[in-house]
Design a protein around this motif. Structure first.
Motif, PDB file in Angstrom:
ATOM      1  N   HIS A 289       0.885  -1.171   0.000  1.00 48.96           N
ATOM      2  CA  HIS A 289       0.000   0.000   0.000  1.00 48.96           C
ATOM      3  C   HIS A 289       0.917   1.214   0.000  1.00 48.96           C
ATOM      4  O   HIS A 289       1.466   1.589   1.039  1.00 48.96           O
ATOM      5  N   PRO A 290       1.160   1.834  -1.178  1.00 47.56           N
ATOM      6  CA  PRO A 290       2.204   2.865  -1.291  1.00 47.56           C
ATOM      7  C   PRO A 290       2.075   3.969  -0.258  1.00 47.56           C
ATOM      8  O   PRO A 290       1.010   4.567  -0.085  1.00 47.56           O
ATOM      9  N   MET A 291       3.184   4.214   0.434  1.00 49.71           N
ATOM     10  CA  MET A 291       3.269   5.274   1.428  1.00 49.71           C
ATOM     11  C   MET A 291       4.363   6.246   1.016  1.00 49.71           C
ATOM     12  O   MET A 291       5.307   5.868   0.331  1.00 49.71           O
ATOM     13  N   PRO A 292       4.266   7.505   1.412  1.00 47.32           N
ATOM     14  CA  PRO A 292       5.293   8.479   1.031  1.00 47.32           C
ATOM     15  C   PRO A 292       6.633   8.160   1.659  1.00 47.32           C
ATOM     16  O   PRO A 292       6.712   7.681   2.794  1.00 47.32           O
ATOM     17  N   GLY A 293       7.720   8.432   0.899  1.00 51.39           N
ATOM     18  CA  GLY A 293       9.075   8.234   1.390  1.00 51.39           C
ATOM     19  C   GLY A 293       9.672   9.544   1.875  1.00 51.39           C
ATOM     20  O   GLY A 293       8.991  10.567   1.999  1.00 51.39           O
ATOM     21  N   GLU A 294      10.978   9.517   2.115  1.00 50.92           N
ATOM     22  CA  GLU A 294      11.651  10.687   2.669  1.00 50.92           C
ATOM     23  C   GLU A 294      11.594  11.891   1.734  1.00 50.92           C
ATOM     24  O   GLU A 294      11.506  13.034   2.196  1.00 50.92           O
ATOM     25  N   VAL A 295      11.644  11.664   0.414  1.00 52.93           N
ATOM     26  CA  VAL A 295      11.606  12.805  -0.500  1.00 52.93           C
ATOM     27  C   VAL A 295      10.267  13.526  -0.422  1.00 52.93           C
ATOM     28  O   VAL A 295      10.192  14.753  -0.585  1.00 52.93           O
ATOM     29  N   SER A 296       9.185  12.785  -0.151  1.00 50.61           N
ATOM     30  CA  SER A 296       7.876  13.414  -0.014  1.00 50.61           C
ATOM     31  C   SER A 296       7.688  14.017   1.374  1.00 50.61           C
ATOM     32  O   SER A 296       7.037  15.060   1.523  1.00 50.61           O
ATOM     33  N   LEU A 297       8.263  13.378   2.392  1.00 52.45           N
ATOM     34  CA  LEU A 297       8.185  13.949   3.732  1.00 52.45           C
ATOM     35  C   LEU A 297       8.973  15.253   3.816  1.00 52.45           C
ATOM     36  O   LEU A 297       8.731  16.072   4.708  1.00 52.45           O
ATOM     37  N   ALA A 298       9.919  15.444   2.886  1.00 54.09           N
ATOM     38  CA  ALA A 298      10.677  16.704   2.823  1.00 54.09           C
ATOM     39  C   ALA A 298      10.010  17.735   1.921  1.00 54.09           C
ATOM     40  O   ALA A 298      10.604  18.785   1.659  1.00 54.09           O
ATOM     41  N   HIS A 299       8.811  17.474   1.440  1.00 50.96           N
ATOM     42  CA  HIS A 299       8.102  18.387   0.544  1.00 50.96           C
ATOM     43  C   HIS A 299       7.993  19.776   1.163  1.00 50.96           C
ATOM     44  O   HIS A 299       7.611  19.933   2.322  1.00 50.96           O
ATOM     45  N   ARG A 300       8.358  20.792   0.385  1.00 51.28           N
ATOM     46  CA  ARG A 300       8.398  22.197   0.807  1.00 51.28           C
ATOM     47  C   ARG A 300       9.472  22.462   1.863  1.00 51.28           C
ATOM     48  O   ARG A 300       9.452  23.501   2.518  1.00 51.28           O
ATOM     49  N   GLY A 301      10.405  21.526   2.021  1.00 55.90           N
ATOM     50  CA  GLY A 301      11.465  21.709   3.002  1.00 55.90           C
ATOM     51  C   GLY A 301      12.802  21.258   2.459  1.00 55.90           C
ATOM     52  O   GLY A 301      13.114  21.476   1.285  1.00 55.90           O
ATOM     53  N   VAL A 302      13.594  20.612   3.307  1.00 51.31           N
ATOM     54  CA  VAL A 302      14.971  20.250   2.994  1.00 51.31           C
ATOM     55  C   VAL A 302      15.171  18.757   3.194  1.00 51.31           C
ATOM     56  O   VAL A 302      14.722  18.181   4.193  1.00 51.31           O
ATOM     57  N   LEU A 303      15.857  18.121   2.245  1.00 53.17           N
ATOM     58  CA  LEU A 303      16.316  16.739   2.375  1.00 53.17           C
ATOM     59  C   LEU A 303      17.834  16.771   2.476  1.00 53.17           C
ATOM     60  O   LEU A 303      18.514  17.183   1.531  1.00 53.17           O
ATOM     61  N   PHE A 304      18.378  16.358   3.604  1.00 53.42           N
ATOM     62  CA  PHE A 304      19.820  16.390   3.844  1.00 53.42           C
ATOM     63  C   PHE A 304      20.384  14.980   3.753  1.00 53.42           C
ATOM     64  O   PHE A 304      19.981  14.087   4.507  1.00 53.42           O
ATOM     65  N   LEU A 305      21.304  14.780   2.821  1.00 57.49           N
ATOM     66  CA  LEU A 305      21.977  13.492   2.648  1.00 57.49           C
ATOM     67  C   LEU A 305      23.436  13.664   3.041  1.00 57.49           C
ATOM     68  O   LEU A 305      24.251  14.178   2.271  1.00 57.49           O
ATOM     69  N   ASP A 306      23.770  13.242   4.255  1.00 56.28           N
ATOM     70  CA  ASP A 306      25.144  13.314   4.732  1.00 56.28           C
ATOM     71  C   ASP A 306      25.913  12.100   4.238  1.00 56.28           C
ATOM     72  O   ASP A 306      25.344  11.009   4.120  1.00 56.28           O
ATOM     73  N   GLU A 307      27.213  12.278   3.974  1.00 64.49           N
ATOM     74  CA  GLU A 307      28.052  11.199   3.419  1.00 64.49           C
ATOM     75  C   GLU A 307      27.415  10.652   2.140  1.00 64.49           C
ATOM     76  O   GLU A 307      27.116   9.463   2.022  1.00 64.49           O
ATOM     77  N   LEU A 308      27.220  11.515   1.182  1.00 66.73           N
ATOM     78  CA  LEU A 308      26.485  11.179  -0.040  1.00 66.73           C
ATOM     79  C   LEU A 308      26.989   9.924  -0.743  1.00 66.73           C
ATOM     80  O   LEU A 308      26.185   9.076  -1.148  1.00 66.73           O
ATOM     81  N   PRO A 309      28.312   9.709  -0.931  1.00 62.30           N
ATOM     82  CA  PRO A 309      28.759   8.506  -1.643  1.00 62.30           C
ATOM     83  C   PRO A 309      28.483   7.205  -0.901  1.00 62.30           C
ATOM     84  O   PRO A 309      28.597   6.128  -1.492  1.00 62.30           O
ATOM     85  N   GLU A 310      28.156   7.284   0.401  1.00 62.40           N
ATOM     86  CA  GLU A 310      27.869   6.070   1.154  1.00 62.40           C
ATOM     87  C   GLU A 310      26.466   5.534   0.880  1.00 62.40           C
ATOM     88  O   GLU A 310      26.170   4.391   1.201  1.00 62.40           O
ATOM     89  N   PHE A 311      25.607   6.336   0.282  1.00 61.66           N
ATOM     90  CA  PHE A 311      24.298   5.835  -0.118  1.00 61.66           C
ATOM     91  C   PHE A 311      24.468   4.866  -1.292  1.00 61.66           C
ATOM     92  O   PHE A 311      25.366   5.022  -2.122  1.00 61.66           O
ATOM     93  N   HIS A 312      23.603   3.870  -1.343  1.00 57.02           N
ATOM     94  CA  HIS A 312      23.651   2.925  -2.461  1.00 57.02           C
ATOM     95  C   HIS A 312      23.407   3.679  -3.771  1.00 57.02           C
ATOM     96  O   HIS A 312      22.548   4.560  -3.835  1.00 57.02           O
ATOM     97  N   ARG A 313      24.138   3.294  -4.793  1.00 56.71           N
ATOM     98  CA  ARG A 313      24.051   4.023  -6.058  1.00 56.71           C
ATOM     99  C   ARG A 313      22.631   4.000  -6.622  1.00 56.71           C
ATOM    100  O   ARG A 313      22.141   5.014  -7.132  1.00 56.71           O
ATOM    101  N   ASN A 314      21.951   2.834  -6.521  1.00 60.82           N
ATOM    102  CA  ASN A 314      20.582   2.784  -7.060  1.00 60.82           C
ATOM    103  C   ASN A 314      19.641   3.700  -6.294  1.00 60.82           C
ATOM    104  O   ASN A 314      18.682   4.237  -6.854  1.00 60.82           O
ATOM    105  N   VAL A 315      19.919   3.933  -4.998  1.00 64.73           N
ATOM    106  CA  VAL A 315      19.096   4.841  -4.210  1.00 64.73           C
ATOM    107  C   VAL A 315      19.270   6.276  -4.701  1.00 64.73           C
ATOM    108  O   VAL A 315      18.303   7.034  -4.826  1.00 64.73           O
ATOM    109  N   LEU A 316      20.521   6.647  -4.997  1.00 64.91           N
ATOM    110  CA  LEU A 316      20.767   8.005  -5.486  1.00 64.91           C
ATOM    111  C   LEU A 316      20.188   8.210  -6.884  1.00 64.91           C
ATOM    112  O   LEU A 316      19.663   9.285  -7.189  1.00 64.91           O
ATOM    113  N   GLU A 317      20.291   7.192  -7.710  1.00 62.27           N
ATOM    114  CA  GLU A 317      19.838   7.350  -9.095  1.00 62.27           C
ATOM    115  C   GLU A 317      18.325   7.524  -9.200  1.00 62.27           C
ATOM    116  O   GLU A 317      17.843   8.210 -10.105  1.00 62.27           O
ATOM    117  N   VAL A 318      17.566   6.912  -8.267  1.00 64.91           N
ATOM    118  CA  VAL A 318      16.111   7.043  -8.365  1.00 64.91           C
ATOM    119  C   VAL A 318      15.651   8.447  -7.997  1.00 64.91           C
ATOM    120  O   VAL A 318      14.483   8.794  -8.219  1.00 64.91           O
TER     121      VAL A 318
END
Length: 511
Positions: A289-318
């Motif tokens: 049952h699709p639920m909003p993710g972090e990008v939607s919870l950051a709607h009208r605000g800020v999404l902070f990704l610390d240590e960017l290269p440590e995120f999985h590449r497929n996660v960054l690409e989406v």
């Protein structure tokens, strides 16, 4: 006897009406729920029967059929417990059908008969108001959230007995009210202030530009240089939210269940900082049952990704398409859901795995191949969507030991708000554009006029640095923001020069 009760359910970020029909007939004692119920809805019959007994009512003895219409949409969650219980009482003549007609009901029932909070109360209240019903009965903890909706009477109920007695006319409940004008007064001051950041004037300038125009920013520097410290203080300089923006953000958090009990609205812009182990479904949203993710919870605000290269590449690409479109569409076999996600991306990273590549005082221990693999974790297309690339060098002793402090968050926020007012006036006829970062090519040609000298500088930079067409547009957007901070009508050469310097790191480090 047949009873009909109004209710609603959430689909994506919107709600749709649900009519609950309860029929009490003869036959062996049983309760049947139809209308594509999920497991939580099927289990409601046991919760409802026990709650009725513990509230002093007699459950129906015979066959009870409960229909959730429309029957072609799957019903999920426990929010139908309260209307189902009231429907059963209506079939026993505890409540007259005419008394039910003006109201909608939502709420989960405890076995004791207490009414528990549910997810999605705000979009449900908006749907009920649009349908023209008089009132909505909600759990007490959802009352502030639902009462934000105008032209709707919201009645908080503590338990099943209270709801039944109110609908039967035995007691009187006052509609719950929320004063929207005083919600922002409870904001208070932030615990963190930009005045605490020593040195890093160029990085602070870049962050101020990014916040003013809603631009994405990447900070690159060694450990301890202040990247995370800067990012955490961005919340203290964000401009206040309009009522429409607050409603948009609150709807998403209401559906996700991240609102605090008795919280009416999100009045501060969201600041989300997920861990680098997050999955692509956690970032974008998803599930059966699709639920909003972090990008939607950051709607009208800020999404902070610390240590960017440590995120999985497929996660960054989406993230590439949501960054471009401001929305994320999740497709499943049964349904397709679109969640809004207009956010400002703030990312931070080290220049290499050990963190000291290019540091004049500390030796880098990484092999060239390691550095290259580390850099390759961030693709060119994703980097191209980040407007400002800022180098955050190690802090000098003179800055650490200095007595004088830089501008406070309040002073920076005042400049940001003044520049945002210029943007609001500029985009008053463009409802979908809220800041400079949201401009499309059409608006760039009309609203971002460069002086002849500025055009010549930009032409030379594009030719020599081989920027892409997307980078060209983003340089103009950043230059427009810098000119707004200068209260300049036109884009001058100095504005373009400063904007270009924030695009050079991708050519120096990533080839």
């Amino acid at each position: 006897m047949l009873a009909k009760i109004h209710s609603a359910a959430v689909y994506g970020v919107e709600a749709y009406p649900v009519e609950i029909e309860v029929n009490a007939g003869h036959g062996d004692p049983s309760t049947i729920i139809v209308g594509l119920p999920d497991t939580a809805v099927k289990e409601s019959k046991d919760r409802v029967q026990t709650a009725l007994t513990n509230s002093g009512f007699r459950p129906h003895v015979g066959r009870t059929t409960i229909n959730l219409a429309p029957a072609d949409i799957k019903k999920e969650g426990p929010c139908f417990d309260l209307p189902i219980a009231i429907g059963i009482l209506a079939t026993q003549n505890h409540i007259h059908p005419e008394q039910l007609a003006p109201f909608a009901l939502i709420g989960e029932l405890a076995l004791s008969g207490a009414v528990r909070r549910i997810k999605g109360a705000l979009p449900i209240a908006m749907q009920v108001a649009a349908k023209g019903l008089r009132g909505l009965l909600v759990p007490v903890e959802n009352a502030d959230e639902a009462a934000v909706v105008r032209d709707l009477e919201v009645y908080p109920v503590h338990n099943l007995r209270e709801a039944a007695d109110f609908l039967a006319g035995k007691i009187v409940l006052a509609p719950h009210r929320v004063d929207l004008n005083h919600l922002s007064a409870a904001l208070g001051d932030h615990d963190e202030d930009f005045a605490e950041v020593r040195g890093q004037e160029q990085a602070k300038r870049a962050v101020e530009i990014a916040v003013t125009g809603g631009h994405n920013v990447l900070m690159i520097g060694p450990p301890g240089s202040g990247k995370t410290m800067l990012a955490r203080r961005i919340a203290s300089i964000l401009p206040p939210m309009s009522l429409d923006e607050s409603l948009e953000a609150t709807k998403i958090h209401s559906i996700a269940g991240t609102l605090l009990p008795h919280q009416a609205l999100i009045v501060r812009r969201p600041f989300r900082a997920p861990h680098h182990t997050i999955s692509d479904a956690g970032l974008l949203g998803g599930g059966a049952h699709p639920m909003p993710g972090e990008v939607s919870l950051a709607h009208r605000g800020v999404l902070f990704l610390d240590e960017l290269p440590e995120f999985h590449r497929n996660v960054l690409e989406v993230m590439r398409q949501p960054l471009e479109d401001g929305a994320v569409t999740i497709s499943r076999a049964a349904a397709t859901v679109t969640f809004p996600c207009q956010f400002m991306l703030v990312a931070a990273m080290n220049p290499c795995p050990c963190g000291y590549y290019g540091d004049p005082k500390r030796e880098c221990r990484c092999m060239p191949s390691q550095i290259q693999r580390y850099h390759n974790k961030i693709s060119g297309p994703l980097l191209d969507r980040i407007d400002l690339h800022v180098e955050v060098p190690a802090i000098r002793y003179q800055d650490l030991a200095g007595i004088g402090a830089g501008d406070s968050s309040a002073a920076i926020r005042d400049r940001v708000v003044a520049a945002r007012r210029l943007q609001q006036a500029r985009f008053k006829t463009h409802r979908r554009i809220h800041n400079n970062a949201g401009m499309r090519s059409r608006e760039l040609q009309k609203l971002c006029l460069l002086t002849p000298d500025a055009q010549e500088i930009l032409k030379m930079a594009i030719s020599e640095l081989n920027f892409s067409a997307r980078a060209y547009d983003r340089i103009i957007k950043v230059a427009r923001t810098i000119s707004d901070l200068d209260s300049s009508e036109g884009i001058q050469p100095r504005h373009v020069q400063e904007a270009i310097q924030y695009r050079t790191l991708d050519r120096q480090r990533w080839v």
